[in-house]
Design a protein around this motif. Structure first.
Motif, PDB file in Angstrom:
ATOM      1  N   ASP A  48       0.859  -1.176   0.000  1.00 37.58           N
ATOM      2  CA  ASP A  48       0.000   0.000   0.000  1.00 37.58           C
ATOM      3  C   ASP A  48       0.908   1.242   0.000  1.00 37.58           C
ATOM      4  OD1 ASP A  48      -2.279   1.572   0.461  1.00 37.58           O
ATOM      5  OD2 ASP A  48      -1.828   1.595   2.602  1.00 37.58           O
ATOM      6  N   VAL A  49       0.983   1.950  -1.126  1.00 38.67           N
ATOM      7  CA  VAL A  49       1.954   3.051  -1.212  1.00 38.67           C
ATOM      8  C   VAL A  49       1.257   4.393  -1.414  1.00 38.67           C
ATOM      9  CG1 VAL A  49       3.678   1.492  -2.208  1.00 38.67           C
ATOM     10  CG2 VAL A  49       2.374   2.955  -3.711  1.00 38.67           C
ATOM     11  N   PRO A  50       1.902   5.472  -0.963  1.00 46.25           N
ATOM     12  CA  PRO A  50       1.272   6.783  -1.149  1.00 46.25           C
ATOM     13  C   PRO A  50       1.362   7.214  -2.611  1.00 46.25           C
ATOM     14  CG  PRO A  50       3.432   7.033  -0.119  1.00 46.25           C
ATOM     15  CD  PRO A  50       3.189   5.554  -0.256  1.00 46.25           C
ATOM     16  N   LEU A  51       0.306   7.798  -3.113  1.00 48.75           N
ATOM     17  CA  LEU A  51       0.322   8.366  -4.459  1.00 48.75           C
ATOM     18  C   LEU A  51       0.476   9.877  -4.331  1.00 48.75           C
ATOM     19  CD1 LEU A  51      -2.515   6.285  -6.163  1.00 48.75           C
ATOM     20  CD2 LEU A  51      -0.058   5.834  -6.104  1.00 48.75           C
ATOM     21  N   THR A  52       0.820  10.531  -5.437  1.00 44.37           N
ATOM     22  CA  THR A  52       1.103  11.969  -5.334  1.00 44.37           C
ATOM     23  C   THR A  52      -0.147  12.783  -5.011  1.00 44.37           C
ATOM     24  OG1 THR A  52       0.885  12.163  -7.720  1.00 44.37           O
ATOM     25  CG2 THR A  52       3.116  11.973  -6.864  1.00 44.37           C
ATOM     26  N   ASP A  53      -1.335  12.215  -5.242  1.00 41.03           N
ATOM     27  CA  ASP A  53      -2.550  12.985  -4.912  1.00 41.03           C
ATOM     28  C   ASP A  53      -2.974  12.777  -3.465  1.00 41.03           C
ATOM     29  OD1 ASP A  53      -3.548  10.448  -4.865  1.00 41.03           O
ATOM     30  OD2 ASP A  53      -4.936  10.694  -6.552  1.00 41.03           O
TER      31      ASP A  53
ATOM     32  N   MET B 206      11.703  -0.914  -4.771  1.00 46.30           N
ATOM     33  CA  MET B 206      11.767  -0.310  -6.103  1.00 46.30           C
ATOM     34  C   MET B 206      10.485  -0.605  -6.882  1.00 46.30           C
ATOM     35  SD  MET B 206      14.998   0.791  -6.146  1.00 46.30           S
ATOM     36  CE  MET B 206      15.622   0.931  -7.810  1.00 46.30           C
ATOM     37  N   PHE B 207       9.815   0.460  -7.274  1.00 42.31           N
ATOM     38  CA  PHE B 207       8.669   0.345  -8.172  1.00 42.31           C
ATOM     39  C   PHE B 207       9.124   0.877  -9.522  1.00 42.31           C
ATOM     40  CE2 PHE B 207       7.236   0.825  -3.874  1.00 42.31           C
ATOM     41  CZ  PHE B 207       6.255  -0.145  -3.759  1.00 42.31           C
ATOM     42  N   SER B 208       8.458   0.475 -10.584  1.00 42.52           N
ATOM     43  CA  SER B 208       8.899   0.998 -11.878  1.00 42.52           C
ATOM     44  C   SER B 208       7.925   2.064 -12.353  1.00 42.52           C
ATOM     45  CB  SER B 208       8.987  -0.125 -12.903  1.00 42.52           C
ATOM     46  OG  SER B 208       7.700  -0.405 -13.401  1.00 42.52           O
ATOM     47  N   PRO B 209       8.406   2.953 -13.244  1.00 45.49           N
ATOM     48  CA  PRO B 209       7.483   3.927 -13.829  1.00 45.49           C
ATOM     49  C   PRO B 209       6.824   3.346 -15.082  1.00 45.49           C
ATOM     50  CG  PRO B 209       9.726   4.429 -14.493  1.00 45.49           C
ATOM     51  CD  PRO B 209       9.794   3.165 -13.668  1.00 45.49           C
ATOM     52  N   PHE B 210       6.816   2.007 -15.209  1.00 39.25           N
ATOM     53  CA  PHE B 210       6.316   1.354 -16.415  1.00 39.25           C
ATOM     54  C   PHE B 210       4.812   1.115 -16.351  1.00 39.25           C
ATOM     55  CE2 PHE B 210      10.615  -1.105 -16.590  1.00 39.25           C
ATOM     56  CZ  PHE B 210      11.257   0.052 -17.014  1.00 39.25           C
ATOM     57  N   PRO B 211       4.186   0.909 -17.535  1.00 42.65           N
ATOM     58  CA  PRO B 211       2.792   0.454 -17.539  1.00 42.65           C
ATOM     59  C   PRO B 211       2.693  -0.872 -16.771  1.00 42.65           C
ATOM     60  CG  PRO B 211       3.566   0.916 -19.783  1.00 42.65           C
ATOM     61  CD  PRO B 211       4.747   1.052 -18.878  1.00 42.65           C
TER      62      PRO B 211
ATOM     63  N   PRO C 212      -1.598   5.136 -12.187  1.00 48.04           N
ATOM     64  CA  PRO C 212      -1.678   6.021 -11.007  1.00 48.04           C
ATOM     65  C   PRO C 212      -0.550   7.057 -10.954  1.00 48.04           C
ATOM     66  CG  PRO C 212      -0.732   3.914 -10.405  1.00 48.04           C
ATOM     67  CD  PRO C 212      -1.062   3.813 -11.872  1.00 48.04           C
ATOM     68  N   PRO C 213      -0.827   8.190 -10.333  1.00 48.05           N
ATOM     69  CA  PRO C 213       0.209   9.224 -10.192  1.00 48.05           C
ATOM     70  C   PRO C 213       1.226   8.856  -9.100  1.00 48.05           C
ATOM     71  CG  PRO C 213      -1.815   9.922  -9.116  1.00 48.05           C
ATOM     72  CD  PRO C 213      -2.088   8.557  -9.669  1.00 48.05           C
ATOM     73  N   ILE C 214       2.135   7.909  -9.427  1.00 39.14           N
ATOM     74  CA  ILE C 214       3.072   7.457  -8.393  1.00 39.14           C
ATOM     75  C   ILE C 214       4.171   8.493  -8.151  1.00 39.14           C
ATOM     76  CG2 ILE C 214       2.852   4.941  -8.533  1.00 39.14           C
ATOM     77  CD1 ILE C 214       5.035   4.911 -10.599  1.00 39.14           C
ATOM     78  N   PRO C 215       4.587   8.645  -6.891  1.00 40.80           N
ATOM     79  CA  PRO C 215       5.717   9.549  -6.646  1.00 40.80           C
ATOM     80  C   PRO C 215       7.021   8.881  -7.061  1.00 40.80           C
ATOM     81  CG  PRO C 215       4.888   8.668  -4.558  1.00 40.80           C
ATOM     82  CD  PRO C 215       4.062   8.056  -5.649  1.00 40.80           C
ATOM     83  N   LYS C 216       8.004   9.668  -7.488  1.00 41.72           N
ATOM     84  CA  LYS C 216       9.259   9.038  -7.867  1.00 41.72           C
ATOM     85  C   LYS C 216      10.039   8.577  -6.630  1.00 41.72           C
ATOM     86  CE  LYS C 216      11.455  12.553 -10.016  1.00 41.72           C
ATOM     87  NZ  LYS C 216      12.592  13.141 -10.713  1.00 41.72           N
TER      88      LYS C 216
END
Ligand code: NAP
Length: 406
Positions: free
Chosen positions: A221-226, A258-263, A310-314
């Motif tokens: 469960d990770v925080p999203l930028t919104d 590590m999460f990826s910025p990929f689809p 989702p708008p994931i934070p970097k």
């Protein structure tokens, strides 16, 4: 004030030098490296405060002579040059600052630096430094910290410093594939760390007690930028890649996820290969080749985005623990705008921010000091924001949330 910028025409050094040259405090900035030609081109681009200096830091005696008369040495070159550069700074009684990860060895020069009356601040940049300060910030929001967790979704092209952002790059399949190829070395590198260290669990509060959770398998469960949260699936959970999370602020050792910025489908493919590496069934290079072969066999399938991305934070930091006797967690994350500010550039900004703070005389402590100890999180983030040419809305580098866990 005069700055000696070692590596001042490199990927980190040049933007930092440009930012510093804009400050009224700075009267001269020496752009130094082994190539006089590159130093001259960079100095010309920066303007009249910049001069070009040919310097090979491997020759410590010469380096010490070249640095004479400067107020601060900004080292934007490599890890192996940290110790000679600090010694040269000590000989010249000039302050020192770098974005490297040589903390322990550098600390052995602390007494000499203190005797010379200089502040030598090591390990600034995004990670370490900004990540560490985010860790300090969330840890302070709880009375007892079980674990600090760093999540990141950034991925770098080491050659040119580019970063793959979730939406900017992966729009048109062929273009996306070309962009993706630039990140091959990064993927091999992370898979290599997984091969060496294996996957780890993370500390989580479930059914009234702290447990070790398998974030790789079950997602997290990770925080999203919104400000909302969502279950996302990491492709690595392990020991911090750099000393990028303070190790002394929690009971359990910090963990980097590590999460990826990929689809989604591409992220799942990367996770599959990552698991094979972790299980010892494939080496990192072969896994990366197979990953790329699969993508190249059908780019539209693997690279297409769905609208619900989702708008994931970097980068985000979370402290899990207890406060007022109740389990709780505090998270902070780089705002969505920070995807527009590349990670390499953010390192340059953090380095320039650190140099500015030292030049203003705000660091009283002398010796060799790790950036996370030298700076206060929120004022440092404000300094960073003040230097970003296209600053984030509302001037915020980070957002945060606090949640009770029962
Ligand atoms: N903390 C963070 O978040 C973070 C993020 C990114 C990078 N970094 C670190 O920042 C450092 C610089 O990375 P980069 O990507 O900017 O590297 P880069 O683009 O290759 O730049 C390195 C610079 O150092 C100079 N240099 C190398 N060896 C030298 C020597 N013996 N004497 C004098 N100058 C020398 C290079 O010029 P010549 O080769 O022509 O001499 C070049 O100007 C690395 O240590 C990297 O790990 C930190």
């Amino acid at each position: 004030m005069r700055i000696f910028a070692l590596g001042g025409y490199g990927k980190v050094g040049l933007p930092a030098s440009r930012l510093l040259a804009q400050s009224d405090m700075v009267t001269e900035i020496a752009i130094a490296g082994r190539s006089l030609d590159r130093a001259e081109r960079a100095a010309k681009g920066i303007g009249e405060k910049a001069i070009a200096v040919q310097a090979d830091a491997a020759d410590e005696r010469k380096l010490t002579a070249l640095m004479s008369g400067y107020d601060i040495i900004m080292n934007a070159a490599y890890d192996n040059l940290v110790l000679p550069s600090i010694r040269a700074a000590i000989s010249n009684k000039a302050h020192y600052c770098d974005a490297n990860v040589v903390v322990e060895e550098a600390s052995q020069l602390s007494a000499d630096a203190a005797s010379a009356g200089i502040s030598s601040i090591v390990a600034t940049g995004v990670s370490p430094n900004i990540s560490n300060l985010m860790g300090v910030y969330v840890a302070r929001q709880l009375e007892e910290v079980e674990q600090l967790q760093l999540g990141r979704a950034d991925i770098y092209n080491f050659q040119n410093g580019d970063e793959l952002t979730p939406l900017q790059w992966l729009e048109e399949p062929q273009q996306s594939l070309a962009a993706l190829r630039g990140f091959r070395q990064f993927i091999i590198w992370v898979l290599g760390v997984i091969q060496k260290n294996g996957l780890r669990t993370v500390r989580s509060f479930n059914d009234g007690r702290w447990v070790e959770a398998d974030a790789f398998g079950t997602g997290m469960d990770v925080p999203l930028t919104d400000g909302s949260t969502m279950t996302l699936y990491p492709y690595s959970v392990g020991d911090p890649l750099f000393p990028s999370i303070p190790s002394d602020l929690s009971i359990a050792s910090p963990v980097e996820i590590m999460f990826s910025p990929f689809p989604h489908q591409l992220n799942d493919l990367l996770r599959e290969y990552s698991l094979r590496v972790a299980e010892g069934n494939m080496d990192p290079e072969k896994a990366t080749n197979s990953f790329f072969d699969t993508v190249e066999s059908d780019p539209p399938r693997w690279l297409a985005f769905t609208d619900d991305f989702p708008p994931i934070p970097k980068m985000w930091l979370r402290a899990v623990g207890r406060t007022k006797g109740r389990p709780a967690r505090c998270s902070c994350w780089l705002t969505a705008h920070m995807w527009n500010v590349g990670g390499y550039f953010l390192t340059s900004v953090a380095l320039a921010a650190a140099v500015s703070i030292i030049l203003r005389g705000e660091i009283r402590e002398r010796g060799v000091i790790a950036a996370e100890t030298a700076f206060e999180p929120l004022p440092f983030f404000d300094e960073v924001v003040s230097l970003i040419p296209d600053p984030p809305p509302e001037g915020k580098l980070i957002d945060k949330s606090f949640e009770w866990l029962e």
